[in-house]
Scaffold this motif. Structure first.
Motif, mmCIF file in Angstrom:
data_model
loop_
_atom_site.group_PDB
_atom_site.id
_atom_site.type_symbol
_atom_site.label_atom_id
_atom_site.label_comp_id
_atom_site.label_asym_id
_atom_site.label_seq_id
_atom_site.Cartn_x
_atom_site.Cartn_y
_atom_site.Cartn_z
ATOM 1 N N ASN A 101 36.424 15.419 7.716
ATOM 2 C CA ASN A 101 37.300 16.147 6.793
ATOM 3 C C ASN A 101 38.568 15.413 6.397
ATOM 4 O OD1 ASN A 101 35.672 18.542 6.712
ATOM 5 N ND2 ASN A 101 36.346 18.939 8.803
ATOM 6 N N PRO A 122 30.065 12.948 2.375
ATOM 7 C CA PRO A 122 30.315 13.179 0.944
ATOM 8 C C PRO A 122 31.655 13.861 0.669
ATOM 9 C CG PRO A 122 28.340 14.380 1.659
ATOM 10 C CD PRO A 122 28.838 13.594 2.828
ATOM 11 N N TYR A 123 32.101 14.716 1.574
ATOM 12 C CA TYR A 123 33.368 15.419 1.355
ATOM 13 C C TYR A 123 34.528 14.446 1.202
ATOM 14 C CZ TYR A 123 37.472 18.290 2.083
ATOM 15 O OH TYR A 123 38.708 18.866 1.946
ATOM 16 N N ALA A 125 34.429 11.394 0.101
ATOM 17 C CA ALA A 125 34.328 10.723 -1.202
ATOM 18 C C ALA A 125 34.836 11.638 -2.302
ATOM 19 C CB ALA A 125 32.888 10.306 -1.471
ATOM 20 N N GLN A 126 34.600 12.934 -2.178
ATOM 21 C CA GLN A 126 35.101 13.894 -3.165
ATOM 22 C C GLN A 126 36.611 14.064 -3.033
ATOM 23 O OE1 GLN A 126 32.854 17.391 -2.224
ATOM 24 N NE2 GLN A 126 30.931 16.545 -3.008
ATOM 25 N N LYS A 127 37.106 14.012 -1.818
ATOM 26 C CA LYS A 127 38.536 14.194 -1.560
ATOM 27 C C LYS A 127 39.352 12.985 -2.022
ATOM 28 C CE LYS A 127 41.575 15.734 2.166
ATOM 29 N NZ LYS A 127 41.642 16.127 3.584
ATOM 30 N N TYR A 128 38.770 11.796 -1.977
ATOM 31 C CA TYR A 128 39.442 10.550 -2.378
ATOM 32 C C TYR A 128 38.601 9.808 -3.419
ATOM 33 C CZ TYR A 128 42.044 11.536 1.866
ATOM 34 O OH TYR A 128 42.802 12.149 2.832
ATOM 35 N N PRO A 129 38.346 10.432 -4.570
ATOM 36 C CA PRO A 129 37.408 9.845 -5.538
ATOM 37 C C PRO A 129 37.887 8.530 -6.153
ATOM 38 C CG PRO A 129 38.556 11.689 -6.516
ATOM 39 C CD PRO A 129 38.944 11.661 -5.065
ATOM 40 N N GLU A 133 34.003 5.426 -1.334
ATOM 41 C CA GLU A 133 32.608 5.369 -1.761
ATOM 42 C C GLU A 133 31.742 5.930 -0.643
ATOM 43 O OE1 GLU A 133 31.415 1.471 -3.380
ATOM 44 O OE2 GLU A 133 33.493 0.900 -2.982
ATOM 45 N N TYR A 134 30.847 6.833 -1.004
ATOM 46 C CA TYR A 134 29.951 7.431 -0.022
ATOM 47 C C TYR A 134 28.628 6.685 -0.008
ATOM 48 C CZ TYR A 134 26.606 10.745 1.948
ATOM 49 O OH TYR A 134 25.617 11.313 2.683
#
Length: 139
Positions: A101, A122-123, A125-129, A133-134
């Motif tokens: 997280n 994946p979370y 990568a979404q939090k730090y787009p 990189e995921y």
């Protein structure tokens, strides 16, 4: 690798043994898990000297690191050849699988300074787009 990371050393030997001609370099950790913040500056200085020596004599093309305590000094020192125009040492940081997280302290410090920042959830990568990189689980 960190001077007390026996598991990684064993895995590296197992992975590389069929190739031959590889070397493992060890540096002291800048900070151990649970180490007092009061003693951290001393251990950081102890880690900087071997890191500097390693960078000066080896001058790698690529550094792949995952922290926690050994990667900060080597990453910081890898910027010296960049700044001097000698060589762009690429840095790939792999965030720990345990970080689901939030980023580790090493991850937060290096997020905007490494060439690639890989996360295993994946979370993140979404939090730090803008940077993360995921790639799934990296073993």
């Amino acid at each position: 690798m960190a001077d007390n990371d026996e598991l990684s050393e064993r895995k590296a030997h197992e992975f590389e043994k069929w190739k031959g001609g590889y070397q493992i370099r060890k540096i002291p950790r800048a900070r151990k898990v649970g180490q007092s913040w009061l003693t951290t500056p001393i251990s950081v200085i102890r880690a900087l000297v071997p890191s500097l020596t390693l960078m000066l004599f080896e001058l790698p093309d690529l550094i792949i690191c995952n922290g926690p305590g050994s990667c900060i000094p080597i990453c910081v020192i890898s910027y010296i050849p960049r700044i001097l125009g000698i060589k762009h040492v690429r840095i790939i940081y792999i965030e720990s699988f345990a970080r689901v997280n939030s980023l580790s302290l090493s991850g937060r410090l290096l997020l905007n300074f490494v060439d690639r920042f890989l996360v295993q959830w994946p979370y993140l990568a979404q939090k730090y787009p803008e940077k993360a990189e995921y790639f799934g689980v990296l073993v």
